[in-house]
Structures are given as structure tokens and as C-alpha cells.
Design an enzyme around this catalytic site. Structure first.
Site, PDB file in Angstrom:
ATOM      1  N   ASP A  42       0.842  -1.192   0.000  1.00  0.00           N
ATOM      2  CA  ASP A  42       0.000   0.000   0.000  1.00  0.00           C
ATOM      3  C   ASP A  42       0.881   1.246   0.000  1.00  0.00           C
ATOM      4  O   ASP A  42       1.704   1.429   0.890  1.00  0.00           O
ATOM      5  CB  ASP A  42      -0.898   0.022   1.244  1.00  0.00           C
ATOM      6  CG  ASP A  42      -1.595   1.362   1.405  1.00  0.00           C
ATOM      7  OD1 ASP A  42      -2.621   1.578   0.737  1.00  0.00           O
ATOM      8  OD2 ASP A  42      -1.110   2.208   2.196  1.00  0.00           O
ATOM      9  N   HIS A 105      -7.678   9.529  -1.208  1.00  0.00           N
ATOM     10  CA  HIS A 105      -6.954   9.565   0.063  1.00  0.00           C
ATOM     11  C   HIS A 105      -7.746  10.224   1.194  1.00  0.00           C
ATOM     12  O   HIS A 105      -7.579   9.873   2.358  1.00  0.00           O
ATOM     13  CB  HIS A 105      -5.637  10.323  -0.145  1.00  0.00           C
ATOM     14  CG  HIS A 105      -4.554   9.938   0.804  1.00  0.00           C
ATOM     15  ND1 HIS A 105      -3.237   9.856   0.459  1.00  0.00           N
ATOM     16  CD2 HIS A 105      -4.586   9.603   2.112  1.00  0.00           C
ATOM     17  CE1 HIS A 105      -2.503   9.491   1.489  1.00  0.00           C
ATOM     18  NE2 HIS A 105      -3.304   9.338   2.511  1.00  0.00           N
TER      19      HIS A 105
END
Length: 293
Positions: A42, A105
Site C-alpha cells: 500500500d 486519500h
């Protein structure tokens, strides 16, 4: 251990996180993790280390199809055309042609129209096969509700701050209601003891209740917390650049916590957020420009 996302794509439950990993250390950390057995990494545009993640994957010698790559679009690239271009930047830096999971995000509620437009770009990338799954990060139930009302594809993943001291039950419930997988960032509470994140933080790694469970299994507190996530069906992405810790964090598939132990850890929730509040606008941070290369 794999988890099936709501569109049928499978994702390794445990991944290596690279938040705050310096670029010069990231390549080695990713290579080490893949050698240990991780198959999920990630990263994010805002971390400034996508290029090094890609290099670590190449150095591992693994085929691209064996590694699940997840990255994030930063707020300064929200908007439809901007988010499409964010994909171009991400794949260019990572050195790949397709992303396994691309997520927004932040909800950025101060410009939520641009957030929705960015998500619609992710829907287009999904339809075109340029990404295999799409999702969000740090979305609270009201953000999810607004997003679902304005878009067509239910996010596959919602990545949120989640550790024993901050468990976000309402967000987990909203995710579950819509078939969204909850993914834990700071899964072992690292943000509760990173320097610079406030005073009087309690280090979850030193919690006596977790230490007792760890002692009973001959494990470390970090391993117990990761096992706690996995047994409850979550994805977790512990961050480390230390080779020994990277290996330790992966050794969580050969023991099991009892129902009472899960309950003990569940009782530690303080309800106090350690990271940034997703509902608070951070104009200067949100304005950070993501470089082209």
C-alpha cells in the site's frame, strides 16, 4: 490469507504500508517484504515513494501478477480530468500498466464536488480495466452516504485509522452495510506513538492487556493486534522498514485468538482519534502538488 472484495477481486489481507517510509529506505523494505511472503503493498501519491515501491517489486523478481498494488489519489488531483491524470502519474512512477486498487486519500468535505468528480474518474478507470478495484480512505459514514448518492460503483475498500485504542465501530458498521471492506491504517497503533503527533499519547504497543494476550501465545503485541484485525475480517497494512519487524508482522497466520481475547482487545477502544480528523479541512496540506515524475 485473501479477502474477496465486493467486485469479486481477491486481495491479500495483510499488506506492507509505506507511509512515512523515506524513499531511500522504501525499495529495500518492499523487496524484503516480498521475499518474506507479503503480496500486497500500500502506497500513495502523497507519500512520495511510489517510484521506490515499483523498484522494490521489480527487484523481488516476482511477476507483476503476483503483487497486489494499492495507491491513493491526493486531494490536489481531485476533479475528473485531474484524477484520470493522477492514474497516469501513479502508473508511470510505479512502472506498471494497471493498478490493483486505487482509492481517494481523503473525503475533503470542503470541496466534496471535486471528490465526487474524482471518484467518477475512478469509475471510468475501473470500466476501462486500468484499475481492478476502486475505493476510498478516511471516509466517515456521512461521507460514504454522500458519495453513494452521487456515484454508481460502491467502493471496494475504505481505509481508516483503526487500532485497539480507536476502533471506529460506526464506520465499520457503515462499511459492512454496503459491502465495503474495512482496511486498517496504523493497525498496531503506530500513530499513537509517532513523535510530533501530540502530547500524552498512550502507546498501544505497551498496553498491559495486549501484553498479557501476547505472553499467553508467545507472541509480540504487534502480532496480537494484527491477528485481531485478521480474525475480524479486516485488511491491515502495518508499516515498517526494519527487516526483522517486517518479518515479525507477517508471522500471524499460525495462531488464533480466543473469543475472550478478542473481547478484551475490543474493550480497549477509547474513541479518541490519533490522526487527522477527516472533517477538518487542511487547505495547505490539500494543496500539496504531486509531481509528474
Amino acid at each position: 490469507m485473501e479477502l474477496k472484495l465486493n467486485n469479486g477481486v481477491t486481495m491479500p489481507a495483510l499488506g506492507l504500508g509505506v507511509f512515512q517510509s523515506p524513499p531511500e529506505e522504501t525499495t529495500a523494505a518492499v523487496q524484503t517484504a516480498l521475499e518474506v511472503g507479503y503480496r500486497h503493498v500500500d502506497t500513495a501519491a502523497a507519500y512520495g515513494n511510489e517510484r521506490e515501491v515499483g523498484e522494490g517489486i521489480r527487484r523481488s523478481g516476482l511477476d507483476r501478477s503476483e503483487v497486489f498494488i494499492e495507491t491513493k489519489v491526493w486531494v490536489s488531483d481531485y476533479g475528473f480530468d485531474e484524477a484520470l491524470h493522477a492514474w497516469d502519474k501513479a502508473v508511470g512512477k510505479l512502472g506498471v500498466e494497471q493498478l490493483d486498487l486505487l482509492i481517494l486519500h481523503q473525503p475533503a468535505p470542503d470541496r466534496f464536488d471535486k471528490t465526487v468528480a474524482a471518484y467518477k474518474a475512478l469509475e471510468t478507470l475501473l470500466k476501462d480495466g486500468r484499475v481492478r478495484a476502486i475505493g476510498v480512505s478516511n471516509f466517515m459514514p456521512h461521507h460514504l452516504r454522500q458519495l453513494l448518492e452521487a456515484t454508481n460503483v460502491v467502493p471496494a475498500v475504505n481505509q481508516i485509522e483503526l487500532h485497539p485504542y480507536f476502533q471506529q465501530p460506526a464506520v465499520q458498521a457503515a462499511d459492512a452495510e454496503h459491502g465495503i471492506l474495512t482496511q486498517a491504517w496504523s493497525p498496531i497503533g503506530g500513530i499513537t506513538f509517532y513523535p510530533g503527533w501530540g502530547e500524552n499519547r498512550k502507546n498501544v504497543m505497551r498496553d498491559p492487556a495486549i501484553a498479557a494476550v501476547a505472553h499467553a501465545h508467545g507472541r509480540t503485541p504487534a502480532q496480537v493486534m494484527l491477528r485481531w484485525h485478521l480474525q475480524q475480517g479486516r485488511s491491515a497494512i502495518p508499516k515498517s522498514t526494519n527487516p526483522a519487524r517486517i518479518a515479525e508482522n507477517f508471522e500471524v497466520f499460525d495462531f488464533e485468538l480466543s473469543a475472550d481475547e478478542l473481547k478484551t482487545i475490543g474493550a480497549l477502544d477509547s474513541g479518541v482519534r490519533s490522526g487527522p480528523d477527516p472533517d477538518v479541512a487542511r487547505p495547505e496540506r490539500f494543496a500539496m502538488v504531486i509531481p509528474e515524475a
